[in-house]
Motif scaffolding. Structure first.
Motif, PDB file in Angstrom:
ATOM      1  N   GLY A 175       0.832  -1.205   0.000  1.00 15.31           N
ATOM      2  CA  GLY A 175       0.000   0.000   0.000  1.00 15.31           C
ATOM      3  C   GLY A 175       0.861   1.247   0.000  1.00 15.31           C
ATOM      4  N   SER A 176       0.739   2.059   1.053  1.00 18.05           N
ATOM      5  CA  SER A 176       1.484   3.307   1.154  1.00 18.05           C
ATOM      6  C   SER A 176       2.766   3.164   1.959  1.00 18.05           C
ATOM      7  N   GLN A 177       3.249   1.944   2.131  1.00 17.55           N
ATOM      8  CA  GLN A 177       4.514   1.695   2.832  1.00 17.55           C
ATOM      9  C   GLN A 177       5.456   0.918   1.907  1.00 17.55           C
ATOM     10  N   PHE A 178       6.753   1.196   2.058  1.00 12.44           N
ATOM     11  CA  PHE A 178       7.768   0.474   1.286  1.00 12.44           C
ATOM     12  C   PHE A 178       8.861   0.051   2.257  1.00 12.44           C
ATOM     13  N   ASN A 179       8.998  -1.249   2.439  1.00 13.41           N
ATOM     14  CA  ASN A 179       9.906  -1.781   3.458  1.00 13.41           C
ATOM     15  C   ASN A 179      11.252  -2.111   2.830  1.00 13.41           C
ATOM     16  N   VAL A 180      12.308  -1.368   3.235  1.00 10.12           N
ATOM     17  CA  VAL A 180      13.678  -1.621   2.768  1.00 10.12           C
ATOM     18  C   VAL A 180      14.590  -1.990   3.942  1.00 10.12           C
ATOM     19  N   GLY A 181      13.994  -2.376   5.031  1.00  6.95           N
ATOM     20  CA  GLY A 181      14.657  -2.533   6.340  1.00  6.95           C
ATOM     21  C   GLY A 181      13.822  -1.705   7.272  1.00  6.95           C
ATOM     22  N   PRO A 182      14.020  -0.363   7.265  1.00 14.41           N
ATOM     23  CA  PRO A 182      12.977   0.489   7.829  1.00 14.41           C
ATOM     24  C   PRO A 182      11.782   0.547   6.879  1.00 14.41           C
TER      25      PRO A 182
END
Length: 356
Positions: free
Chosen positions: A252-259
């Motif tokens: 959705g409106s989040q993109f997880n790259v670690g944080p």
């Protein structure tokens, strides 16, 4: 007259299962009078492709046509092309005039016409005062102009340039780029220009072909290639510094790259993606709240009119370009990174192809 068609062109060295294929089915249509630059890193096949157009390399599969004539089995001397190489290849014992006129003399062009063609080319390239000199009496930039003059006097349908500016220093390269642009405007001859230098490609090309490992990654105007790169390779190769590319998982409106990073607009789809953002399309502000992306500053480069801020988002390196007159953040500080959603690029994590 001088349109070039490159149709499913393949180049292999050797035969059978052990053959080494270096060009993989390249297709391109180059219009009459167009200036097209082939750009890519060393070993990507750009010079091999150019040499196949010139007839200096055999075509394994596919076909190449110049002015609607298929030239696969046509000798280089009969293709009505002129080539300018990285090495000037001037005859040291001949004057500038004789170097430029030599090919015409071999073709038995009448002497008055030879003089008229050489004088015209010398006028275009500002070589008139140098016609009596030997190559050893010329600067590198002047020698390159003589090599271009030798090509011009032949009045070919197609010019082929194989990294002709590589031996020049930065200032001469810039000057010679301007001369090549002026030359193309005046002559309007179809031109293929090979370089590994993206600045040359962006400044000279009407359209550019980006090559990678023998494949054509993208063809388009410099603006199209820069603003909408077709693959992560193009995104990372075109632009200095290159586009930031972050591999992560969209939800959705989040993109997880670690944080987990908040997105200004939802990703085009959920799952593994690569997010791209050019350094000039990011804004920095003191870290506050959760609206931006947290960037830990590691290094600052002052480049006069601009500064490059290098930092990390989690473990991922990230570059931001800011105005040189702005106060830069301190190394070790944490700042907040913001961007316009219109400048986000999305690529498939498996294929590296553009998604949005």
């Amino acid at each position: 007259m001088g349109a070039i068609s490159i149709r499913n062109v393949v180049k292999r060295y050797g035969r059978g299962p052990s053959a080494n294929q270096v060009i993989h089915g390249v297709n391109a249509e180059i219009s009459d009078g167009e200036f097209v630059v082939i750009v890519g890193p060393s070993g990507c096949g750009k010079s091999t492709l150019l040499r196949m157009v010139a007839g200096l390399e055999e075509i394994s599969d596919g076909e190449i046509a110049i002015a609607e004539r298929v030239v696969n089995r046509v000798e280089p001397s009969e293709r009505d092309i002129a080539m300018v190489f990285q090495n000037y290849a001037l005859y040291p014992h001949m004057s500038v005039f004789d170097n430029m006129a030599y090919g015409l003399k071999i073709q038995k062009v009448p002497t008055p016409e030879i003089k008229a063609r050489v004088d015209k080319a010398a006028g275009i390239l500002e070589l008139g005062a140098l016609l009596a000199r030997k190559p050893r009496e010329l600067s590198g930039g002047q020698r390159q102009r003589v090599a271009m003059g030798r090509a011009i006097v032949r009045q070919p349908q197609v010019f082929l340039f194989d990294e002709p500016l590589s031996n020049l220093d930065a200032k001469l390269r810039a000057q010679t780029r301007l001369e090549i642009q002026k030359l193309h405007r005046e002559l309007g001859v179809t031109s293929l220009f090979v370089t590994h230098d993206q600045v040359e490609a962006m400044t000279l090309a009407q359209r550019m072909i980006v090559m990678n490992a023998g494949r054509m990654e993208q063809i388009g105007t410099p603006e199209e290639v820069y603003l909408r790169p077709a693959t992560t390779f193009v995104a990372g190769f075109i632009g200095s510094p290159p586009m930031n590319l972050l591999k992560g998982v969209a939800d959705g409106s989040q993109f997880n790259v670690g944080p987990s990073l908040p997105l200004p607009r939802p990703a085009p789809r959920n799952g593994e993606l690569i997010l791209g953002l050019r350094p000039e399309h990011a804004e920095l502000s003191p870290e506050s709240g959760n609206s931006g992306w947290p960037l830990r500053v590691e290094m600052i480069e002052m480049l006069g009119a601009e500064r490059l801020v290098y930092g990390r988002i989690g473990d991922e390196l990230f570059t931001v370009r800011i105005d040189g007159t702005r106060a830069a953040p301190q190394v070790g500080n944490r700042v907040s990174l913001h961007m316009d959603p219109a400048h986000l690029h999305w690529f498939d994590a498996r294929t590296s192809q553009r998604v949005q």
